[in-house]
Design a protein around this motif. Sequence first.
Motif, PDB file in Angstrom:
ATOM      1  N   VAL A   1      -2.032   6.881 -13.439  1.00 45.92           N
ATOM      2  CA  VAL A   1      -3.420   6.478 -13.732  1.00 45.92           C
ATOM      3  C   VAL A   1      -4.244   7.699 -14.125  1.00 45.92           C
ATOM      4  CG1 VAL A   1      -5.535   5.510 -12.727  1.00 45.92           C
ATOM      5  CG2 VAL A   1      -3.323   4.446 -12.238  1.00 45.92           C
ATOM      6  N   LYS A   2      -4.083   8.776 -13.373  1.00 50.53           N
ATOM      7  CA  LYS A   2      -4.873   9.978 -13.652  1.00 50.53           C
ATOM      8  C   LYS A   2      -4.456  10.626 -14.974  1.00 50.53           C
ATOM      9  CE  LYS A   2      -6.199  11.018  -8.955  1.00 50.53           C
ATOM     10  NZ  LYS A   2      -5.910  11.789  -7.747  1.00 50.53           N
TER      11      LYS A   2
ATOM     12  N   TYR B   1       5.329   5.672  -0.162  1.00 46.48           N
ATOM     13  CA  TYR B   1       4.535   6.889  -0.406  1.00 46.48           C
ATOM     14  C   TYR B   1       4.809   7.430  -1.803  1.00 46.48           C
ATOM     15  CZ  TYR B   1       3.066  11.754  -0.129  1.00 46.48           C
ATOM     16  OH  TYR B   1       2.482  12.978  -0.397  1.00 46.48           O
TER      17      TYR B   1
ATOM     18  N   THR C   1      -2.575  -7.741  -9.712  1.00 42.31           N
ATOM     19  CA  THR C   1      -1.222  -7.920 -10.273  1.00 42.31           C
ATOM     20  C   THR C   1      -0.436  -8.946  -9.458  1.00 42.31           C
ATOM     21  OG1 THR C   1      -1.252  -5.605 -10.968  1.00 42.31           O
ATOM     22  CG2 THR C   1       0.880  -6.694 -10.937  1.00 42.31           C
TER      23      THR C   1
ATOM     24  N   ILE D   1       0.745   0.136 -13.366  1.00 41.07           N
ATOM     25  CA  ILE D   1       1.551  -0.522 -12.313  1.00 41.07           C
ATOM     26  C   ILE D   1       2.838  -1.092 -12.932  1.00 41.07           C
ATOM     27  CG2 ILE D   1       1.621  -2.485 -10.711  1.00 41.07           C
ATOM     28  CD1 ILE D   1      -1.444  -2.046 -10.346  1.00 41.07           C
ATOM     29  N   ASN D   2       2.672  -1.671 -14.113  1.00 41.46           N
ATOM     30  CA  ASN D   2       3.848  -2.272 -14.765  1.00 41.46           C
ATOM     31  C   ASN D   2       4.838  -1.221 -15.263  1.00 41.46           C
ATOM     32  OD1 ASN D   2       3.054  -4.912 -14.330  1.00 41.46           O
ATOM     33  ND2 ASN D   2       1.780  -4.946 -16.176  1.00 41.46           N
TER      34      ASN D   2
ATOM     35  N   ALA E   1      -6.330  -3.344  -8.380  1.00 37.45           N
ATOM     36  CA  ALA E   1      -5.443  -3.689  -9.508  1.00 37.45           C
ATOM     37  C   ALA E   1      -4.073  -4.161  -8.998  1.00 37.45           C
ATOM     38  CB  ALA E   1      -5.286  -2.481 -10.421  1.00 37.45           C
ATOM     39  N   ILE E   2      -3.614  -3.502  -7.936  1.00 38.48           N
ATOM     40  CA  ILE E   2      -2.328  -3.942  -7.342  1.00 38.48           C
ATOM     41  C   ILE E   2      -2.467  -5.381  -6.846  1.00 38.48           C
ATOM     42  CG2 ILE E   2      -0.754  -3.594  -5.398  1.00 38.48           C
ATOM     43  CD1 ILE E   2      -1.331  -0.554  -5.670  1.00 38.48           C
TER      44      ILE E   2
ATOM     45  N   LEU F   1       4.406  -1.917  -3.355  1.00 38.07           N
ATOM     46  CA  LEU F   1       2.944  -1.762  -3.343  1.00 38.07           C
ATOM     47  C   LEU F   1       2.242  -3.105  -3.204  1.00 38.07           C
ATOM     48  CD1 LEU F   1       2.531   1.014  -6.087  1.00 38.07           C
ATOM     49  CD2 LEU F   1       2.537   1.279  -3.593  1.00 38.07           C
TER      50      LEU F   1
ATOM     51  N   ILE G   1      -5.058   0.208 -15.372  1.00 35.32           N
ATOM     52  CA  ILE G   1      -4.330   0.440 -14.102  1.00 35.32           C
ATOM     53  C   ILE G   1      -3.148  -0.526 -13.980  1.00 35.32           C
ATOM     54  CG2 ILE G   1      -4.511   0.496 -11.586  1.00 35.32           C
ATOM     55  CD1 ILE G   1      -7.470   1.135 -11.907  1.00 35.32           C
ATOM     56  N   ARG G   2      -3.368  -1.755 -14.404  1.00 31.06           N
ATOM     57  CA  ARG G   2      -2.255  -2.735 -14.326  1.00 31.06           C
ATOM     58  C   ARG G   2      -1.103  -2.316 -15.242  1.00 31.06           C
ATOM     59  NH1 ARG G   2      -6.228  -6.707 -14.353  1.00 31.06           N
ATOM     60  NH2 ARG G   2      -5.643  -7.401 -16.438  1.00 31.06           N
TER      61      ARG G   2
ATOM     62  N   LEU H   1       2.079   6.197  -8.981  1.00 30.15           N
ATOM     63  CA  LEU H   1       1.047   5.372  -9.622  1.00 30.15           C
ATOM     64  C   LEU H   1      -0.254   6.168  -9.802  1.00 30.15           C
ATOM     65  CD1 LEU H   1       0.106   2.620 -10.690  1.00 30.15           C
ATOM     66  CD2 LEU H   1      -0.499   1.991  -8.349  1.00 30.15           C
ATOM     67  N   ASP H   2      -0.636   6.898  -8.782  1.00 31.46           N
ATOM     68  CA  ASP H   2      -1.854   7.725  -8.884  1.00 31.46           C
ATOM     69  C   ASP H   2      -1.737   8.692 -10.061  1.00 31.46           C
ATOM     70  OD1 ASP H   2      -2.822   6.440  -6.729  1.00 31.46           O
ATOM     71  OD2 ASP H   2      -2.564   8.077  -5.296  1.00 31.46           O
TER      72      ASP H   2
ATOM     73  N   ARG I   1       6.780  -1.628  -7.677  1.00 33.23           N
ATOM     74  CA  ARG I   1       5.708  -2.630  -7.817  1.00 33.23           C
ATOM     75  C   ARG I   1       5.731  -3.588  -6.627  1.00 33.23           C
ATOM     76  NH1 ARG I   1       6.950  -3.844 -12.720  1.00 33.23           N
ATOM     77  NH2 ARG I   1       7.957  -5.821 -12.275  1.00 33.23           N
TER      78      ARG I   1
ATOM     79  N   ILE J   1      -7.423   1.200  -7.865  1.00 33.38           N
ATOM     80  CA  ILE J   1      -5.952   1.069  -7.949  1.00 33.38           C
ATOM     81  C   ILE J   1      -5.460  -0.049  -7.027  1.00 33.38           C
ATOM     82  CG2 ILE J   1      -3.786   2.226  -7.378  1.00 33.38           C
ATOM     83  CD1 ILE J   1      -5.025   4.842  -8.440  1.00 33.38           C
TER      84      ILE J   1
ATOM     85  N   LYS K   1       3.353   5.111  -4.527  1.00 34.46           N
ATOM     86  CA  LYS K   1       1.885   5.197  -4.628  1.00 34.46           C
ATOM     87  C   LYS K   1       1.479   6.496  -5.323  1.00 34.46           C
ATOM     88  CE  LYS K   1      -2.360   3.921  -3.684  1.00 34.46           C
ATOM     89  NZ  LYS K   1      -3.067   5.119  -3.998  1.00 34.46           N
TER      90      LYS K   1
ATOM     91  N   LEU L   1     -11.549   5.644  -7.074  1.00 36.43           N
ATOM     92  CA  LEU L   1     -10.295   5.570  -7.839  1.00 36.43           C
ATOM     93  C   LEU L   1      -9.239   4.780  -7.067  1.00 36.43           C
ATOM     94  CD1 LEU L   1      -8.432   6.455 -10.197  1.00 36.43           C
ATOM     95  CD2 LEU L   1      -7.912   8.496  -8.860  1.00 36.43           C
ATOM     96  N   GLN L   2      -9.088   5.148  -5.776  1.00 42.47           N
ATOM     97  CA  GLN L   2      -8.084   4.478  -4.950  1.00 42.47           C
ATOM     98  C   GLN L   2      -8.418   2.991  -4.766  1.00 42.47           C
ATOM     99  OE1 GLN L   2      -5.177   5.668  -4.014  1.00 42.47           O
ATOM    100  NE2 GLN L   2      -5.675   7.601  -5.021  1.00 42.47           N
TER     101      GLN L   2
END
Lengths: 179, 311
Positions: free
Chosen positions: A168-169, A158, B54, A117-118, B50-51, A128, A113-114, A164-165, A125, B47, A161, B43-44
């Motif tokens: 990840v998915k 929004y 970070t 994010i990166n 993780a944020i 969030l 996940i990180r 990012l979702d 980033r 996430i 995010k 999942l959320q």
Amino acid sequence: MKDSEVLAKISRGEESALDFLYKKYYRMMTKLVISNSGTEDEARDVYQDALIVFWEKARSGNLVMTSKISTFIYSICLNLWRKELERKSRLSNEEKDDVEYQDLESEERDRIIRDCINELGDTCRRILMYYYFDGLSMNDIAEKLGYANTDTAKTKKYKCKKRLDELVKSKYTASDFMD
Amino acid sequence: MAENLDYRQLIDDYLSDNISIENRTVVEHKIATEPEFKNEFELQRNIVNAIKTTRRLELKNHLENVKIQWYHKIPTGWKVAATVSVASLTAISAYFYFSEPLKRIEIGSNDAFEIAVPDNTIPQKPSVQITEIPEEPSETPVNFADEGTKNITDKPTARLEESKASPDLTPEKVKEPDVPETSKEVEVVVPELVDEFEGAQELDIEDAAGDNLNKINPVRKDLYSNTEVKTLRHKKFDFHYELHEGILTLYGNFEEIPYEILEINSSEGKKLFLYYRNNYYMLVSTEEVSPLNPVTDTTLIKELEIVKNNK
């Protein structure tokens, strides 16, 4: 800088307050760990974690200071170091395999996940992190990142995010996470 | 779809701690009863965690780069040495900073009071120095430190406004911008002249001298004494003297008949005597102008005779 000024700066999300505290109490806090069977690296690590905990608490708006900041940070350092000593003790006494397996799995998931994010841009980033960690309001985020208004920041948050979702998915199916 | 979005928003609010108690209950109920919702929630939550991680790592990295070595590892001895060094440097700098302007002022003031004398008037004298004399303006002489300038006469006090009439002391030559001329008195001091100097004969400031001005005679240094001697004609004082700070001023007509200054060193100190017209006069250090009284002590006169003849 007085305690009240430090807290005011933290409430505005100014990281210079963190730098100030870090320099000011470095010797005092690291000495606590070093004089209790800790190395200098461990002492520094604990002190940094303690400052971040303090930052989070101060940022949350729920912190009511009944003592000096130094006393508060000192107590956080003490608790963190106790936990670390307990963890070390537990690891040396228990069977490590199962624990290590669970930790590795969790760490791997966090690392993925990180990475996602990166992959986001720096602005996404920041938005969030400011929103979920620092607890900044949309108004503060708009001001900090130079957006025209709160709505712009909201929309941006929004979209970031959502992006990012999706990232990840795309890398893992839900079943990989929900074991 | 809209319902899905609402659930996402609910989860987001829940994880960011911006949710009402009512909605919190709804979310927790759904987690407990709806596996799909629970999966999305997990999942959320991962996430968001993780944020947060970070951001923590970012802050830790930031703190790691804060320079703190200087704050706790410098030995006290070094701090003391550094403090002493800084203090010493500051003191030295302050000394030079504050002493240098004084030197400049000193040079500047000399320059400001210097008068250039034209070559055709006094070839060997590059400049005439003018200094302010605060006391007794009407009796302050203009002095020329040489015996060979006896033609320069009759100007005990030279004011700048008076010197306007003099061809050699014109205002343009006086570099003294800040002092009103009317209140200035000047003493013109010429450096020692060489014996063969002839230009001094041409220097004549009589034109600038009024009738009431006293005659000026040059200051001479007696051959056997360190005392500077100058003679001066004065309306009020005739055959008087003044001996002050090594300068002997003789008032009267001392130009026509030679005189001698005798210096006798005894256990009581140095004594000065004037020999003039076959008489000896004892000269006592005094700030006031005193009359010259002849020595009457015959023993002393004999001694003075011996000294005079042995010179």
